[in-house]
Write an enzyme that holds these catalytic residues in place. Structure first.
Site, PDB file in Angstrom:
ATOM      1  N   GLY A   1      40.254  17.568  74.717  1.00 49.41           N
ATOM      2  CA  GLY A   1      41.270  17.157  73.759  1.00 49.41           C
ATOM      3  C   GLY A   1      42.476  18.086  73.780  1.00 49.41           C
ATOM      4  N   SER A   2      43.080  18.253  72.624  1.00 50.40           N
ATOM      5  CA  SER A   2      44.361  18.971  72.552  1.00 50.40           C
ATOM      6  C   SER A   2      44.270  20.464  72.814  1.00 50.40           C
ATOM      7  CB  SER A   2      44.996  18.735  71.173  1.00 50.40           C
ATOM      8  OG  SER A   2      45.370  17.381  71.041  1.00 50.40           O
ATOM      9  N   THR A   3      43.042  21.006  72.926  1.00 54.01           N
ATOM     10  CA  THR A   3      42.953  22.426  73.278  1.00 54.01           C
ATOM     11  C   THR A   3      43.497  22.679  74.682  1.00 54.01           C
ATOM     12  OG1 THR A   3      40.683  22.126  74.074  1.00 54.01           O
ATOM     13  CG2 THR A   3      40.973  22.856  71.791  1.00 54.01           C
ATOM     14  N   LEU A   4      43.709  21.606  75.464  1.00 56.12           N
ATOM     15  CA  LEU A   4      44.285  21.770  76.798  1.00 56.12           C
ATOM     16  C   LEU A   4      45.800  21.956  76.746  1.00 56.12           C
ATOM     17  CD1 LEU A   4      43.419  21.624  79.889  1.00 56.12           C
ATOM     18  CD2 LEU A   4      44.517  19.375  79.844  1.00 56.12           C
ATOM     19  N   LYS A   5      46.441  21.603  75.651  1.00 55.51           N
ATOM     20  CA  LYS A   5      47.907  21.581  75.600  1.00 55.51           C
ATOM     21  C   LYS A   5      48.561  22.926  75.936  1.00 55.51           C
ATOM     22  CE  LYS A   5      48.142  17.520  72.647  1.00 55.51           C
ATOM     23  NZ  LYS A   5      48.238  16.985  71.279  1.00 55.51           N
TER      24      LYS A   5
END
Length: 672
Positions: A411-415
């Protein structure tokens, strides 16, 4: 004339036959020894022993006994040789032929080597006259005589312990309790209660009580309890006839909190014994069954002491030691794990299905590896009943499943990683704002029905990197990925370790993947991957490691779990420059102070991090299950990076639910 010629030929053949060399004693001994070295005792007996030897030692005693000794004593690398006679040696058939032999072998108790003379005699057997070997048991071992017993005794080595970075045991040689019954005191009506408490059956208890050796006043073992299982022990001891004796037992002091890391030991299976019998295992041995207990078995096990003794048949004769090997205890293995920090992280997750990992950013040392929920390894040591095991297997939260070894959509932890790749490539300017309107977006009509959605359309324009991180704006990161292009983005992800193995000694973790094929095939997939969806999967430890470059100025270190392994080994470097790292650190602090991870905004402990939610939606579903993430560190004293994921957070406040759990870990660390 022809008749004379024929007779001459016959006489010549007879003459040549008479002149042909008969087998010499050396020839016969060489053949005998060749069978000896191959362990073909039947061939040795049938064709090479003197009649007197065969009368003294029946074939069963010669063949079966030696075959059994080879198996029981682990005899290998048998090497028998003999001294060559002189070139001009002459053999008198009326006298024995003597040679010197040397016997060498390996056994479970160590090497055995000895020299002995051996005799061959010329005699006739079954109408054949040749040389035969005189044999007695001393050719097995020098002091072995007819009627003696060969005994193999074992002195158990202590299994090595596993300790954390501070030397605190997490798998140790401790004690527990052997629970038993004194038959004459037993309340028969309570047998079912005893069985239930011990995870066994009344039938199994009856089998133990009916053993031939049992007497009314003797203690009959029927089960075990762990030392820390005081409540169960107290219940058992209240039942008339039940008693307990302290006994040596493997202990796991942190129980569930470290279960998937330590694993446990158990009785060796028949299949394992077959594979490992050459390593000295026996049917009574314990062996690592899961986790590090299994993965580090060779180092932890140690080496039992062994002794081969000849017990003399003649009364008054002392036993003779043939070979002896002292026990070598297993290694004490020190991990980089912080057991207390691990327990706090596990407890913070409140038994919710999920996983967590933390690393020291300047060294790569692994401080925690959590899988929640878990099982208590002490239960396996005391003997888990089938009903209890089925209960664990059928639990919908799957406590037997090791989640930190798997990979999940991040999820958004990759951003922050997407931002780092864009900045490094020069396509993302963190200060440049984009104008984004509406809840969904697509590049153009070529995308068909596919659109990128964002959770916070109220985010004020222009949206720069800081605002995009605070509002976790999927559309911003999708547009940045498109600006990079799939080749640049894929290459950047590979530089962060995607698609390759996680270089962790002693543990096998599932690698992180960009997609099932390792490539990005469309603009829609590129957009999804930019915010950690699509087919992207990430291991939790790798995810924690990926945040290291934001604290180190561009370097990611190989994760280490064994304390004696060199730390600070570079895994990836040059992932971004120090100024770019500072920019991302600033945005991660803003996510907590100004964004939607308010449960981690605890004031006196300044936490920085990134939330993430990965939706797992099946075909045709409008809404799917959600895994919530939070990757975080202390903004001013980043001694560790903590990555945590909890499953099914859709009804618990999403990723902020995970942020609250993580905050408990950071508060503990700041106060210890």
């Amino acid at each position: 004339m022809k008749k004379i010629a024929f007779v001459t030929i016959i006489l010549l053949l007879v003459f040549l036959s008479g002149c042909r060399d008969k087998p010499t004693p050396e020839d016969r001994l060489a053949e005998y020894i060749s069978y000896w070295n191959k362990g073909d005792f039947a061939a040795m007996y049938d064709g090479y022993l003197t009649g007197k030897t065969k009368n003294a030692f029946p074939e069963e005693e010669f063949v079966a006994r030696q075959e059994k000794l080879v198996e029981d004593l682990g005899i290998s690398n048998l090497e028998v040789s003999y001294g060559k006679p002189g070139k001009d040696a002459e053999w008198d058939k009326k006298q024995p032929a003597e040679f010197d032999i040397r016997v060498k072998m390996e056994t479970l108790a160590g090497p055995v080597e000895f020299d002995k003379p051996i005799r061959l005699r010329h005699e006739e057997q079954e109408k054949e006259k040749t040389w035969f070997v005189e044999w007695d048991p001393s050719y097995i071992f020098p002091d072995l005589e007819k009627g003696d017993d060969v005994d193999l005794s074992r002195t158990a080595a202590k299994r090595g312990e596993i300790v954390d970075r501070a030397g605190i045991p997490i798998a140790k040689n401790g004690t527990g309790y052997q629970v038993g019954i004194v038959p004459e005191k037993l309340d028969e009506a309570r047998k079912a209660d005893i069985a239930e408490l011990l995870g066994t059956t009344a039938e199994a208890i009856d089998k133990s009580l009916n053993a031939a050796w049992v007497k009314p006043d003797l203690f009959v073992p029927i089960g075990k309890t762990a030392k820390n299982d005081t409540a169960r022990l107290e219940q058992l001891l209240k039942i008339p006839g039940v008693a307990a004796q302290e006994t040596a037992m493997r202990e796991y002091p942190y129980g569930e909190a470290l279960a998937h890391l330590t694993g446990y030991i158990g009785a060796i299976s028949a299949e394992q014994l077959e594979k490992l019998k050459d390593k000295g295992y026996s049917e009574n041995d314990q062996i690592g069954r899961r986790g590090l207990e299994s993965l580090l078995e060779d180092r932890l096990r140690g080496r039992d002491g062994m002794k081969i003794t000849l017990k003399k048949a003649q009364e008054g004769k002392e036993p003779v030691t043939v070979a002896e090997r002292a026990p070598e205890d297993g290694e004490t293995i020190k991990l980089t794990i912080d057991a207390e920090l691990q327990k706090v992280a596990y407890d913070a997750m409140k038994g919710e299905p999920g996983t967590a990992a933390s690393v020291a950013p300047e060294t790569g040392e692994v401080l925690t590896l959590v899988s929640s929920p878990a099982y208590d390894p002490n239960e396996f040591i005391t003997g888990m009943g089938g009903d209890r095991y089925r209960e664990l297997e059928e639990d919908e939260k799957t406590p037997l499943f090791n989640r930190f070894a798997q990979s999940y959509a991040p999820g958004s932890t990759l951003k922050p990683v997407t931002a780092a790749i864009g900045m490094k490539a020069g396509t993302l300017d963190p200060a440049k704002g984009l104008t984004i309107t509406g809840k969904t977006w697509q590049k153009d009509a070529s995308w068909g029905a596919y659109r990128v959605s964002r959770l916070h359309p109220e985010a004020p324009n222009p949206i720069d990197l800081n605002r995009a991180m605070v509002y976790s704006d999927n559309i911003y990161f999708a547009q940045q990925a498109l600006a990079m292009g799939k080749d640049t983005f894929t290459e950047g992800l590979e530089q962060f370790g995607f698609g390759g193995p996680i270089p962790l000694e002693a543990m096998e973790l599932k690698a992180s993947q960009i997609s099932n094929e390792g490539t990005i095939g469309s603009e829609g997939q590129l957009a999804d991957t930019s915010f950690g969806q699509g087919q992207m999967l990430t291991n939790i430890l790798h995810l924690a490691s990926m945040y290291e470059p934001f604290l180190t100025g561009g370097t990611m270190y190989k994760p280490t779990l064994l304390f004696d392994e060199k730390d600070g080994q570079v895994w990836k470097e040059g992932l971004l420059d120090p100024a770019q790292a500072e920019t991302i650190r600033s945005t991660l602090r803003s996510v907590v102070s100004d964004g939607f991870a308010q449960s981690a905004n605890i004031g006196d402990v300044p936490i920085a991090g990134k939330t993430g939610t990965a939706e797992l939606k099946g075909s045709g579903e409008e809404r799917g299950k959600e895994n919530g993430y939070f990757v975080s560190y202390h903004a001013e004293n980043p001694s560790f990076i903590l990555a945590m994921m909890v499953e099914n957070v859709e009804d618990n406040g999403g990723s902020d639910y995970v942020a609250a759990m993580s905050a408990k870990v950071h508060r503990y660390a700041s106060e210890r």
